[in-house]
Design a protein around this motif. Structure first.
Motif, PDB file in Angstrom:
ATOM      1  N   UNK A   1      48.893  31.429   5.931  1.00 16.37           N
ATOM      2  CA  UNK A   1      50.345  31.662   5.987  1.00 16.37           C
ATOM      3  C   UNK A   1      50.809  32.139   7.360  1.00 16.37           C
ATOM      4  N   UNK A   2      49.851  32.518   8.211  1.00 15.31           N
ATOM      5  CA  UNK A   2      50.225  32.979   9.551  1.00 15.31           C
ATOM      6  C   UNK A   2      50.600  31.783  10.419  1.00 15.31           C
ATOM      7  N   UNK A   3      51.634  31.960  11.191  1.00 14.43           N
ATOM      8  CA  UNK A   3      52.050  30.906  12.118  1.00 14.43           C
ATOM      9  C   UNK A   3      51.178  30.915  13.363  1.00 14.43           C
ATOM     10  N   UNK A   4      51.293  29.854  14.162  1.00  8.55           N
ATOM     11  CA  UNK A   4      50.479  29.768  15.372  1.00  8.55           C
ATOM     12  C   UNK A   4      50.811  30.866  16.384  1.00  8.55           C
TER      13      UNK A   4
ATOM     14  N   UNK B   1      45.505  42.991  -3.754  1.00  6.57           N
ATOM     15  CA  UNK B   1      46.952  43.282  -3.813  1.00  6.57           C
ATOM     16  C   UNK B   1      47.568  43.276  -2.414  1.00  6.57           C
ATOM     17  N   UNK B   2      46.884  43.880  -1.454  1.00  2.72           N
ATOM     18  CA  UNK B   2      47.395  43.924  -0.080  1.00  2.72           C
ATOM     19  C   UNK B   2      47.517  42.520   0.502  1.00  2.72           C
ATOM     20  N   UNK B   3      46.469  41.727   0.371  1.00  4.63           N
ATOM     21  CA  UNK B   3      46.487  40.366   0.927  1.00  4.63           C
ATOM     22  C   UNK B   3      47.560  39.507   0.272  1.00  4.63           C
ATOM     23  N   UNK B   4      47.712  39.611  -1.025  1.00  7.83           N
ATOM     24  CA  UNK B   4      48.745  38.820  -1.711  1.00  7.83           C
ATOM     25  C   UNK B   4      50.139  39.251  -1.292  1.00  7.83           C
ATOM     26  N   UNK B   5      50.321  40.543  -1.129  1.00  7.91           N
ATOM     27  CA  UNK B   5      51.627  41.044  -0.691  1.00  7.91           C
ATOM     28  C   UNK B   5      51.952  40.536   0.712  1.00  7.91           C
ATOM     29  N   UNK B   6      50.967  40.609   1.607  1.00  9.24           N
ATOM     30  CA  UNK B   6      51.181  40.125   2.975  1.00  9.24           C
ATOM     31  C   UNK B   6      51.421  38.617   2.988  1.00  9.24           C
TER      32      UNK B   6
ATOM     33  N   UNK C   1      55.222  34.123   3.572  1.00 10.96           N
ATOM     34  CA  UNK C   1      55.829  32.904   3.018  1.00 10.96           C
ATOM     35  C   UNK C   1      57.343  33.075   2.912  1.00 10.96           C
ATOM     36  N   UNK C   2      57.812  34.287   2.611  1.00 14.69           N
ATOM     37  CA  UNK C   2      59.243  34.550   2.554  1.00 14.69           C
ATOM     38  C   UNK C   2      59.881  34.430   3.923  1.00 14.69           C
ATOM     39  N   UNK C   3      59.170  34.853   4.982  1.00 14.63           N
ATOM     40  CA  UNK C   3      59.712  34.785   6.338  1.00 14.63           C
ATOM     41  C   UNK C   3      59.729  33.356   6.880  1.00 14.63           C
TER      42      UNK C   3
END
Length: 150
Positions: free
Chosen positions: A95-98, A136-141, A146-148
């Motif tokens: 989910x991280x951008x380049x 939980x932390x990884x899913x939240x991040x 994904x929201x951003x």
């Protein structure tokens, strides 16, 4: 009895034959027994299903050194949590951008800290708790990223 003479009758009686067997008129020969229908034996009971084997952990269990790793390799539930954590980590990294290289490095560092924290566990409850928090932390991040991106 009308066909047997006295000496023949004596021979039959001393030979163990009964008079009933010697008289064909009064006693017809025995009839063969009715044919017995062949019945197949019941099939054997089904074999019991094998117990589920733990899914492999995200690491090679042959190289398990830490007590926590050995527990994960022998527990179906902990191996499942390990797989869930790996999926959550990979989803987050995807989910991280380049342009988020620093964030990716930070995530990898956090993952190393997680492994160290997990290594300090010596029972299943501790490992379960550490995995639950990390997932939980990884899913939240991941959900935040994904929201951003929308």
């Amino acid at each position: 009895m009308k066909y047997l003479t006295g000496s023949l009758l004596a021979l039959c009686l001393t030979g163990g034959l009964s008079l009933a067997a010697a008289d064909p008129v009064d006693n017809p020969p025995p009839q063969p027994a009715p044919a017995v229908e062949h019945v197949e034996p019941p099939p054997p009971p089904p074999k019991p299903k094998p117990k589920p084997r733990p899914k492999p952990a995200s690491f090679d269990c042959r190289d398990a050194f830490e007590e926590s790793e050995k527990l994960i390799c022998t527990s179906f539930e902990l191996a499942r949590l390990d797989q869930q954590m790996l999926r959550a980590f990979n989803n987050y990294m995807d989910s991280l951008g380049p342009d988020q290289g620093l964030t990716a490095q930070s995530a990898e560092l956090a993952q190393r800290r997680f492994v160290i924290e997990r290594s300090n566990c010596y029972d299943e409850d501790c490992i379960r708790s550490v995995y639950g928090e990390r997932i939980r932390t990884l899913r939240s991040q991941h959900n935040t990223n994904m929201g951003l991106r929308r």
